[in-house]
Design an enzyme around this catalytic site. Structure first.
Site, PDB file in Angstrom:
ATOM      1  N   TYR A  26      11.725  -6.425  -5.109  1.00  0.00           N
ATOM      2  CA  TYR A  26      10.770  -5.829  -4.656  1.00  0.00           C
ATOM      3  C   TYR A  26       9.477  -6.963  -4.999  1.00  0.00           C
ATOM      4  CZ  TYR A  26      13.482  -1.636  -3.460  1.00  0.00           C
ATOM      5  OH  TYR A  26      14.434  -0.855  -2.680  1.00  0.00           O
ATOM      6  N   SER A  47       5.009   5.744  -0.279  1.00  0.00           N
ATOM      7  CA  SER A  47       3.444   5.858  -0.015  1.00  0.00           C
ATOM      8  C   SER A  47       2.494   5.553  -0.943  1.00  0.00           C
ATOM      9  CB  SER A  47       3.243   7.232   0.560  1.00  0.00           C
ATOM     10  OG  SER A  47       1.915   7.157   1.165  1.00  0.00           O
TER      11      SER A  47
END
Length: 274
Positions: A50, A231
């Protein structure tokens, strides 16, 4: 709000709801996690691939929540399989994160064409036994991969993180994990919003006065799954966390189950090598 916990097969507990940081820009990761921790999240799911492990570690180190109350996960990427490469990759992850230990470290994909996932699994067990990782697990492993790990090492993964959402809810793999004593953790738990307009989800949201995302998260939790929706928006972070208070009826849960259509959005674990 009390955070529900799942018991792992190694005797440790893991928060059921967490924050995933996939595709979260590195420069915004620490701030998003800091907000999540203030809201009450206690599980942060990251990965070397990531590119934001540093921000993840920074948020945990700098936050007001004690380290032993935050469950931190990272993952080993496919080009790092094999004992020596796994050890080097884990050292690099720990250097980027800047923490003394990881709560959970996963093999990100089995990459079966390399045929190194068993050797890699043995290395994770070694790191666990050294105390550098508290629990070890896998992601995207299919039934044959799991059986081979267990047959050759005697150690079952604590967690198998797989793509799972209403339109790809993987009842067969969930049953396999359950039989083997492995917790199923859902990645892409909101189905990349594709399930938001499905009638059972939309209608339940209207009945309960909630968002479709909250309905789907509540479905995951009611089915005993761990979910890690992503989020960066503080309002959505709070809404997602508030799904812990939502109780769907048995009929609503069954209707959402019936949305399963084998609609995989990610790679096939049997062929993907990254």
């Amino acid at each position: 709000m009390t955070q529900p916990m799942l018991m792992l097969n190694d005797g440790r507990k893991m928060p059921q709801l967490g924050l995933g940081v996939w595709q979260m820009p590195a420069e915004g990761t620490a701030e998003a996690i800091a907000t999540a921790l203030r809201i009450g999240y206690r599980l942060i799911d990251g990965a070397a691939m990531y590119g934001n492990e540093a921000g993840m570690g920074q948020a945990v180190r700098d936050g007001d929540v004690p380290r032993d109350e935050v469950f931190v996960t990272s993952k080993l990427w496919n080009d790092q399989h094999g004992r020596d490469r796994t050890l080097r990759a884990f050292d690099a992850t720990m250097q980027r994160i800047g923490l003394d230990w990881l709560d959970l470290f996963l093999i990100h994909w089995p990459a079966p064409q390399q045929d190194l996932y068993v050797e890699t699994w043995k290395t994770l067990i070694e790191l666990r036994d050294q105390g550098r990782i508290k629990s070890v697990g896998v992601a995207n492993f299919q039934e044959p991969h799991l059986h081979r790990l267990i047959d050759e090492t005697g150690v079952a993964p604590a967690v198998n993180q797989i793509e799972l959402h209403p339109s790809f809810n993987q009842p067969a793999m969930r049953a396999v994990n359950r039989r083997l004593g492995i917790v199923t953790q859902s990645w892409a738990p909101l189905g990349r919003t594709a399930d938001f307009d499905a009638a059972p989800v939309a209608q339940a949201a209207v009945r309960h006065g909630t968002s479709p995302a909250q309905v789907i998260i509540a479905w995951h939790l009611a089915r005993g799954l761990s979910a890690i929706p992503k989020s960066q928006d503080s309002g959505r972070l709070q809404q997602n966390f508030d799904a812990l208070k939502l109780r769907l009826t048995d009929a609503e849960l069954d209707e959402i189950d019936a949305l399963d259509s084998d609609a995989r959005t990610g790679p096939d674990p049997d062929v993907f090598s990254g």
